[in-house]
Design a protein around this motif. Structure first.
Motif, PDB file in Angstrom:
ATOM      1  N   TRP A 171       0.816  -1.209   0.000  1.00 22.48           N
ATOM      2  CA  TRP A 171       0.000   0.000   0.000  1.00 22.48           C
ATOM      3  C   TRP A 171       0.852   1.262   0.000  1.00 22.48           C
ATOM      4  CZ3 TRP A 171       0.940   2.759   4.483  1.00 22.48           C
ATOM      5  CH2 TRP A 171       1.482   2.038   5.555  1.00 22.48           C
ATOM      6  N   VAL A 213       0.408   5.218  -1.493  1.00 23.88           N
ATOM      7  CA  VAL A 213       0.262   6.204  -0.415  1.00 23.88           C
ATOM      8  C   VAL A 213       1.364   7.260  -0.479  1.00 23.88           C
ATOM      9  CG1 VAL A 213       0.403   6.529   2.082  1.00 23.88           C
ATOM     10  CG2 VAL A 213      -1.027   4.709   1.142  1.00 23.88           C
ATOM     11  N   VAL A 262       0.682  11.216  -0.771  1.00 23.26           N
ATOM     12  CA  VAL A 262       1.052  12.128   0.317  1.00 23.26           C
ATOM     13  C   VAL A 262       1.944  13.245  -0.203  1.00 23.26           C
ATOM     14  CG1 VAL A 262       2.363  12.312   2.464  1.00 23.26           C
ATOM     15  CG2 VAL A 262       0.747  10.428   2.144  1.00 23.26           C
ATOM     16  N   ALA A 293      -0.167   7.795  -8.294  1.00 24.34           N
ATOM     17  CA  ALA A 293      -0.837   7.175  -7.146  1.00 24.34           C
ATOM     18  C   ALA A 293      -2.209   6.636  -7.541  1.00 24.34           C
ATOM     19  CB  ALA A 293      -0.969   8.186  -6.011  1.00 24.34           C
TER      20      ALA A 293
END
Length: 662
Positions: free
Chosen positions: A31, A35, A39, A152
């Motif tokens: 993951w 992520v 971010v 992403a």
């Protein structure tokens, strides 16, 4: 070379997926691959101008982090038995609604990891290239934030273990494409192109939503595993409905007929965006959706045939359009449309088609991103000029761009041993076998599919050779986008090094992965085992005819666009050329069939609202004001006047009573 195909839907044993295993090793933190770039995108957008000096490098680092983690997971998966290479990872309960549950999780398997490696590696090279390409853009930090979010979103799309999770990434790439296509939105045409892409993709999104609604109604789940288990017993009608809705979704995202009109206009964004959209992210999502939904299409032969037919129409249409475009980016966009058409054709041939479709998608990702970035290098050297009629002889001053672009050109032509030969040509061979599946007796179908695919390969050789020769050969016709004389030069190393790396993959990747059918074996846990079928003509004959057609088309292009002088101004052309330049009038069709009636309906609704509903309300208000105005005149304040009103009222009441009695 043996062509392998699937058994018809009646034989459910045609596809045997490996069991889903528990996550192992680095897969437990898979993951982080989506992520971290998400971010970073948030950091760059929230902190704003304070990150201008270093924000782009943070985005580059995030993308390379995702690649490195993906590579570690890939290496660990290769060490596992094939049956343990499908790992389901539920992260948290996402949508609880009574008995209906959707977990937010990931499916880490050969298919998803193939996309992960393509997206992160090619995407990272594009980000490095963008550091140089966008060097002087005042909004570079925001551009890199959008790129990181794009990567992403695509990783969420391909790693999701359910259609709901896939849909989250699906909408994410749609949003990012809107933001990046319209990045220079101070230019009205760019803003319009972004809106066009966004709206046309919403049409496809409705197909995916409708498919998920049908899944919930039929299986009470949108999880890949539950849908695959339930589809065989759901009935052909349910499977066909779901399959056709999924195809609609794929047509919108992958720019397939009839939802392909947005792709050419999407060239309005910066060139690295075009490379990312066409090679590694958004346009490949539709092919992924169809292959991931393979069991649905196996249970729905009508929907599977529709996938193949859409692919055939699009690959032929894109090739014809590519022959007529003078804008280098729009010619490459037409090429993408056509090549994705080949992938959709492969996806419409069943499990073996799925393997070949993904194989071509992978090799195409490298050589098409190479050519888009090469086009960006040329544009960078010529003041953002995109008209190939103002190029020519650039091989003399841009040696690295010329050599690397040549690798991509030979790869897309399908010249051995370049990558496209090993992937696209196997789709053509499989197309010739479409009528010889077990239980089928329709050899004419193989002739139709195969000859169209082969003819389009010849067209591909012509328009890509036209693009290559107009750009790098012939006489210099150099001018900037403003029409001023230009003095082109080679790009900086930060732009040419990614070109060199991509060129190496364009040359060697296809051959390496074809050795011993390594790639097909790798995909087996995701797309199932394969079965054999025989083309309507021998494979060696198909190969000879295809390469002969490709060579003849390339030679024709050389005579016309390298040996002969290329006119600076575009000639009028015949009716077919004019239609191809106008994308077969798809925009006019959409305006006539969808936009104009919608506008007329909107005008009618507005008229009913303003003249009817608002008119009635305003009319009552006007009447009350008039009545009030008249009655207000009776309020004089004199007692004798009020007494008179009372007397008059009594008289009227008595008269009425007397009249009723009589």
């Amino acid at each position: 070379m043996t062509v392998i195909s699937f058994l018809p839907a009646a034989s459910e044993s045609a596809v045997q997926y490996a069991d889903v295993a528990s996550p192992q090793g680095a897969a437990n933190i898979a993951w982080l691959m989506f992520v971290v770039p998400a971010v970073v995108a948030g950091i760059l957008l929230i902190l704003g101008k304070r990150t201008d000096r270093w924000g782009h490098w943070l985005a580059v680092a995030a993308s390379w982090f995702s690649f490195i983690l993906g590579a570690v997971i890939l290496i660990q998966m290769l060490a596992l038995p094939a049956g343990e290479r499908r790992m389901n990872i539920n992260l948290f309960e996402w949508i609880p609604a009574g008995e209906f549950r959707v977990n937010f999780g990931m499916l880490v398997d050969p298919l998803s990891m193939t996309f992960v490696m393509l997206v992160t590696f090619v995407g990272s090279l594009i980000l490095v290239y963008s550091v140089g390409y966008m060097e002087h853009d005042p909004a570079r930090r925001r551009f890199f934030a959008y790129l990181a979010l794009f990567i992403a979103s695509m990783l969420i799309l391909v790693l999701g273990n359910s259609y709901a999770t896939l849909f989250l990434g699906w909408e994410g790439v749609g949003l990012c494409s809107y933001l990046l296509i319209g990045f220079w939105n101070q230019i009205p045409e760019n803003a319009t192109a972004a809106k066009k892409a966004f709206i046309m993709n919403r049409v496809g999104d409705m197909g995916l939503l409708a498919a998920m609604m049908a899944m919930v109604a039929s299986f009470n789940s949108v999880d890949f595993t539950a849908v695959n288990e339930g589809i065989a017993s759901a009935g052909s009608t349910t499977a066909t409905v779901i399959g056709l809705f999924l195809l609609l979704a794929a047509c919108g995202k992958s720019a397939q007929y009839p939802l392909q009109a947005w792709l050419g206009d999407a060239m309005a964004g910066p060139t690295p965006v075009s490379a990312l959209i066409h090679a590694a992210t958004m346009v490949t999502a539709g092919v992924y959706l169809v292959v991931r939904s393979g069991m649905v299409f196996l249970a729905a032969p009508v929907a599977m045939t529709a996938v193949a037919v859409v692919g055939l129409i699009t690959l032929l249409m894109g090739a014809i359009i590519g022959c007529a475009k003078d804008d280098i980016k729009k010619a490459l966009a037409a090429s993408t449309m056509s090549q994705v058409g080949y992938m959709m054709l492969g996806a419409g041939l069943g499990p073996i088609g799925w393997a070949f479709a993904i194989f071509h998608l992978l090799t195409h990702g490298f050589f098409k991103s190479l050519m888009f970035l090469g086009a960006g290098s040329v544009m960078h050297a010529l003041g953002e000029q995109t008209n190939m009629r103002r190029y020519g002889a650039l091989r003399k001053v841009m040696g690295i761009t010329w050599i690397t672009f040549m690798a991509g050109w030979l790869a897309i032509l399908g010249v051995a041993p370049f990558s496209g030969y090993w992937s696209k040509d196997r789709i053509i061979e499989a197309a010739f076998a479409v009528g010889n599946f077990a239980g089928m007796d329709a050899p004419w179908l193989g002739w139709v599919y195969g000859l169209i695919a082969m003819f389009a390969a010849g067209l591909t050789a012509f328009y890509m050779s036209r693009l290559f020769f107009m750009t790098f050969n012939g006489k210099a016709r150099w001018a900037t986008a403003n029409g001023e004389p230009a003095q082109p030069h080679e790009s900086k190393p930060i732009m040419t090094v990614p070109l060199i790396i991509l060129a190496v993959f364009a040359v060697a990747l296809g051959g390496i992965l074809s050795f011993g059918d390594i790639f097909i074996t790798w995909l087996a846990p995701s797309v199932g085992e394969t079965h054999h079928a025989t083309p309507v003509i021998p494979v060696i004959v198909i190969q000879i005819l295809t390469i002969a057609l490709v060579v003849a088309a390339a030679i024709l292009a050389w005579f016309k666009y390298a040996r002969d002088e290329v006119p600076v101004y575009q000639p009028a052309g015949n009716a077919l050329t004019q239609a191809a330049r106008a994308d077969f009038y798809q925009d006019k069709f959409n305006e006539a069939v969808f936009m104009t009636p919608s506008i007329d309906v909107m005008k009618g609704v507005t008229a009913v609202d303003s003249k009817g509903i608002d008119g009635a309300v305003n009319g009552v208000s006007w009447l009350m004001r008039k009545v009030g105005s008249i009655l207000s005149r009776t309020e004089s304040g004199y007692a004798r006047a009020y007494a008179g009103y009372i007397l008059g009222g009594v008289v009227i009441v008595l008269a009425i009573a007397l009249g009723i009695r009589l």
